[in-house]
Write an enzyme that holds these catalytic residues in place. Structure first.
Site, PDB file in Angstrom:
ATOM      1  CG  HIS A   1      -3.562 -29.083  18.060  1.00 41.48           C
ATOM      2  ND1 HIS A   1      -3.959 -30.168  18.817  1.00 41.48           N
ATOM      3  CD2 HIS A   1      -4.101 -29.312  16.828  1.00 41.48           C
ATOM      4  CE1 HIS A   1      -4.672 -30.994  18.081  1.00 41.48           C
ATOM      5  NE2 HIS A   1      -4.780 -30.493  16.864  1.00 41.48           N
TER       6      HIS A   1
ATOM      7  CG  ASP B   1       0.723 -34.194  12.377  1.00 44.29           C
ATOM      8  OD1 ASP B   1       0.212 -34.760  11.402  1.00 44.29           O
ATOM      9  OD2 ASP B   1       0.226 -33.197  12.915  1.00 44.29           O
TER      10      ASP B   1
ATOM     11  CD  GLU C   1      -1.896 -31.083  21.682  1.00 40.54           C
ATOM     12  OE1 GLU C   1      -2.603 -30.113  21.341  1.00 40.54           O
ATOM     13  OE2 GLU C   1      -2.319 -32.250  21.712  1.00 40.54           O
TER      14      GLU C   1
ATOM     15  CG  ASN D   1      -5.656 -28.013  21.790  1.00 36.37           C
ATOM     16  OD1 ASN D   1      -5.516 -27.861  20.580  1.00 36.37           O
ATOM     17  ND2 ASN D   1      -4.977 -28.918  22.469  1.00 36.37           N
TER      18      ASN D   1
HETATM   19  C1  F6R Z   1      -3.261 -33.470  11.594  1.00 35.10           C
HETATM   20  C2  F6R Z   1      -2.916 -32.275  12.347  1.00 35.10           C
HETATM   21  C3  F6R Z   1      -3.876 -31.676  13.335  1.00 35.10           C
HETATM   22  C4  F6R Z   1      -5.284 -31.518  12.762  1.00 35.10           C
HETATM   23  C5  F6R Z   1      -6.215 -30.909  13.800  1.00 35.10           C
HETATM   24  C6  F6R Z   1      -7.642 -30.808  13.296  1.00 35.10           C
HETATM   25  O1  F6R Z   1      -2.227 -33.840  10.720  1.00 35.10           O
HETATM   26  O2  F6R Z   1      -1.839 -31.784  12.208  1.00 35.10           O
HETATM   27  O3  F6R Z   1      -3.397 -30.433  13.747  1.00 35.10           O
HETATM   28  O4  F6R Z   1      -5.233 -30.709  11.621  1.00 35.10           O
HETATM   29  O5  F6R Z   1      -6.197 -31.689  14.955  1.00 35.10           O
HETATM   30  O6  F6R Z   1      -8.160 -32.078  13.093  1.00 35.10           O
HETATM   31  P1  F6R Z   1      -9.547 -32.293  12.321  1.00 35.10           P
HETATM   32  O7  F6R Z   1      -9.324 -31.812  10.943  1.00 35.10           O
HETATM   33  O8  F6R Z   1      -9.774 -33.786  12.360  1.00 35.10           O
HETATM   34  O9  F6R Z   1     -10.557 -31.517  13.060  1.00 35.10           O
END
Ligand code: F6R
Length: 260
Positions: free
Chosen positions: A138, A67, A143, A136
């Protein structure tokens, strides 16, 4: 799903690094899907260490990041492009032309999303996709309510996600509202999905994804459909799992993991 529990996030990251190393050594042109955020940071340090020690060569590796924020230039200090160069790419011998990100500044974002899908296909598909999980549920920036067959597209971030990501910006107000993300359908096409989750705050999302029903309200639950989804957890992320003893028992009886 294969649920692997390690005593802490560093040991879990070691396992992830060794699995990625194995794939890089095996494939003539390995294609690795990458995530940003806190979760894979130690994994990236380990990959750099392996490169510095001479046991891992990234010159044949192709990467696709999950992303990127819409509206941030690659040089923006909080862009995912910048994050990856800072934390991994600048410290290994990957070819800059082998590194792929969604472009949050593309003039035609929709067309760019389709091009990104085609680039992945042209590269032969993703061999292993590294994933974190949001509180959440994702994966990528899919989302809750994302279609389980969604493709790369623009997604509006939830307030919770913007709050979680504020640490990478000055404040929540600076976190963009939109991101380009690989879709859940795109992620599920990776040959291996490797979800890593560390810490108590991920425990609920992990339990919902692994033991809950398959639902668009918990996008990570879509991994239940994947033939080779590995869920790598530290002890703290397991506190809401009902079948924890069973996962540990399975792991202890799988000799193929012991070689890592
Ligand atoms: C980031 C991504 C998100 C993160 C997720 C967890 O490229 O795709 O899905 O992997 O938000 O974030 P952290 O690792 O910071 O808890």
């Amino acid at each position: 799903m294969e649920i692997i529990v390690q005593p802490d996030s560093q040991k879990a990251s070691w396992l992830a690094a060794k699995l990625i190393k194995k794939i890089i050594l095996e494939k003539p042109r390995p294609v690795i899907g990458l995530a940003t955020g806190n979760t894979p940071l130690f994994l990236y340090k380990l990959l750099i260490k392996m490169y510095r020690e001479g046991s891992l060569d990234f010159s044949r590796v192709v990467t696709f990041n999950l992303d990127e924020y819409v509206g941030l230039s690659p040089g923006h200090p909080s862009s995912y492009h910048h994050f990856m160069w800072e934390n991994l790419f600048s410290q290994i011998n990957i070819r800059p032309e082998s590194v792929h990100f969604p472009n949050g500044l593309a003039a035609d974002l929709q067309a760019h999303c389709q091009d990104y899908e085609q680039e992945i296909e042209k590269a032969g598909g993703i061999d292993i996709q590294v994933l974190g999980i949001g509180v959440n549920g994702h994966i990528g920036y899919n989302e809750p309510t994302s279609s389980l067959s969604s493709r790369t597209r623009i997604e509006i971030l939830t307030e919770q996600t913007r709050k979680s990501n504020a640490v990478f910006f000055g404040s929540k107000d600076e976190v963009p509202f939109k991101a380009i993300t690989m879709g859940i359908g795109t992620i599920l096409e990776a040959r291996i999905c490797l979800l890593m989750a560390f810490g108590q705050k991920k425990a609920r999302a992990v339990a919902q994804a692994v033991e809950g029903p398959l639902t668009a309200m918990v996008p990570a639950s879509a991994l239940q459909l994947h033939p080779q989804a590995i869920v790598l957890l530290d002890q703290d992320a397991t506190t809401e799992l009902k079948y924890l003893d069973y996962y540990k028992w399975v792991y202890d009886h799988k000799p193929e993991w012991q070689e890592y």
